[in-house]
Write a protein that holds these residues in place. Sequence first.
Motif, short mmCIF file in Angstrom:
data_model
loop_
_atom_site.label_atom_id
_atom_site.label_comp_id
_atom_site.label_asym_id
_atom_site.label_seq_id
_atom_site.Cartn_x
_atom_site.Cartn_y
_atom_site.Cartn_z
N LEU A 54 0.85 -1.18 0.00
CA LEU A 54 0.00 0.00 0.00
C LEU A 54 0.89 1.23 0.00
N HIS A 55 0.79 2.02 -1.06
CA HIS A 55 1.59 3.24 -1.19
C HIS A 55 0.74 4.44 -0.81
N LEU A 56 1.14 5.11 0.27
CA LEU A 56 0.48 6.33 0.74
C LEU A 56 1.41 7.51 0.56
N SER A 57 0.86 8.63 0.14
CA SER A 57 1.70 9.81 -0.06
C SER A 57 0.87 11.08 0.03
N ASP A 58 1.52 12.14 0.50
CA ASP A 58 0.95 13.49 0.44
C ASP A 58 -0.45 13.56 1.04
N LEU A 59 -0.58 13.09 2.28
CA LEU A 59 -1.86 13.19 2.96
C LEU A 59 -2.23 14.65 3.22
N HIS A 60 -1.25 15.48 3.55
CA HIS A 60 -1.48 16.90 3.86
C HIS A 60 -2.69 17.05 4.80
N MET A 61 -2.63 16.33 5.91
CA MET A 61 -3.80 16.19 6.77
C MET A 61 -4.07 17.45 7.60
N ALA A 62 -5.33 17.85 7.62
CA ALA A 62 -5.81 18.95 8.45
C ALA A 62 -6.93 18.41 9.34
N LEU A 75 -8.72 1.56 3.71
CA LEU A 75 -7.75 0.83 2.90
C LEU A 75 -7.23 -0.42 3.60
N VAL A 76 -7.55 -0.58 4.87
CA VAL A 76 -7.13 -1.78 5.58
C VAL A 76 -7.76 -3.02 4.96
N ARG A 77 -8.83 -2.85 4.19
CA ARG A 77 -9.49 -4.00 3.56
C ARG A 77 -8.60 -4.70 2.54
N TYR A 78 -7.57 -4.02 2.07
CA TYR A 78 -6.66 -4.64 1.10
C TYR A 78 -5.63 -5.54 1.78
N GLU A 79 -5.61 -5.54 3.11
CA GLU A 79 -4.72 -6.39 3.89
C GLU A 79 -3.27 -6.32 3.38
N PRO A 80 -2.69 -5.13 3.39
CA PRO A 80 -1.33 -4.99 2.84
C PRO A 80 -0.30 -5.76 3.66
N ASP A 81 0.69 -6.29 2.95
CA ASP A 81 1.85 -6.90 3.60
C ASP A 81 2.89 -5.86 3.97
N LYS A 100 -2.86 10.14 13.05
CA LYS A 100 -2.90 8.99 13.94
C LYS A 100 -4.22 8.23 13.81
N GLU A 101 -5.32 8.95 13.76
CA GLU A 101 -6.62 8.29 13.64
C GLU A 101 -6.74 7.57 12.30
N ALA A 102 -6.24 8.19 11.24
CA ALA A 102 -6.35 7.60 9.91
C ALA A 102 -5.54 6.31 9.79
N LEU A 103 -4.36 6.29 10.43
CA LEU A 103 -3.44 5.16 10.26
C LEU A 103 -3.54 4.13 11.38
N GLU A 104 -4.35 4.38 12.37
CA GLU A 104 -4.46 3.46 13.50
C GLU A 104 -4.78 2.03 13.08
N PRO A 105 -5.64 1.79 12.06
CA PRO A 105 -5.95 0.40 11.68
C PRO A 105 -4.75 -0.39 11.16
N PHE A 106 -3.64 0.31 10.83
CA PHE A 106 -2.49 -0.37 10.24
C PHE A 106 -1.41 -0.70 11.26
#
Length: 316
Positions: A54-62, A75-81, A100-106
Amino acid sequence: MTRAGRGAATALGVAAAVGLGAFAWGALVERTRFTVRHEVLPVLARGARPLTVLHLSDLHMAPWQAEKQAFIQSLVRYEPDLIVDTGDNLGHVDGLICVKEALEPFEGVPGVFVHGSNDYLGPVLKNPFGYFRAPSIRHERSVELDTAALELFFEDELGWLDLNNTARAMEIRGTRIEFYGTGDAHRGWDRLATLPGAIDEMRENVEWDESSTGQVLGIGVTHAPYQRVLNSFVNQGADLIFAGHTHGGQVRIPGLPALVTNCDIPREQAQGVSVWRTPHGGAFLEVSAGIGTSIYAPVRFACPPEAVVVTLVAPN
């Protein structure tokens, strides 16, 4: 008014209406029309088990971007290795709690990361047409962000490896992987002269699982895909390179390459999978258009935000 004058006025009115409609679409619809791009790359040894990256980039989170957070969580449904994060996760001084909230499932999923400049410095208002003249520069009024807290979250809570100007190794599903990364080349924070030494040190200290395949996959990771960085990765033996930064051009004309890249990569390679070649070899290059935008340029057109799921397989 003459007939010609009325015709010109009508044409101007139509053009203005089209422009306004395009801007409304880009700002209100496409900017949050989150998509998942899928790629399959034959880079593994024969007989190796496929790997989902899973390639994540440029979230620029607000803080107010709940829809973006929900998309990333889904995106956790893709079960990335493996997760590869190519930087610019922060987009606001208070963006970390939402990252933190967005990535917590990973949590617990193996990952690697590098930073972009917006992981250190907050965005500022600037003229978007300036990107047509030259790559952007740092503004003195930029606010410093809590990079140390971001790194603490990535490393201690998620268990990801920091690749900023260093090399690391891991084994995933029987495949040995060497990673090498750089700091943000857009700000001149890449240290390419030290990369060979870091790779040598990594190779001297790594202890591979005896049950894993003897072939090693080389992956380069950087935020901004400047040619000097891509050349260095290929020359060090990379099979695959991940990058972000370009936003895929962000505002595009359908069917044409990116209008701008904000670096020196060719415009036709500013998004998607291509091959980067040097006289010493070549590597697949995966450039993400990113999931977010600057809060001061919240528009996309013909370039929706994306996460990328890359399936690594053995050749047929």
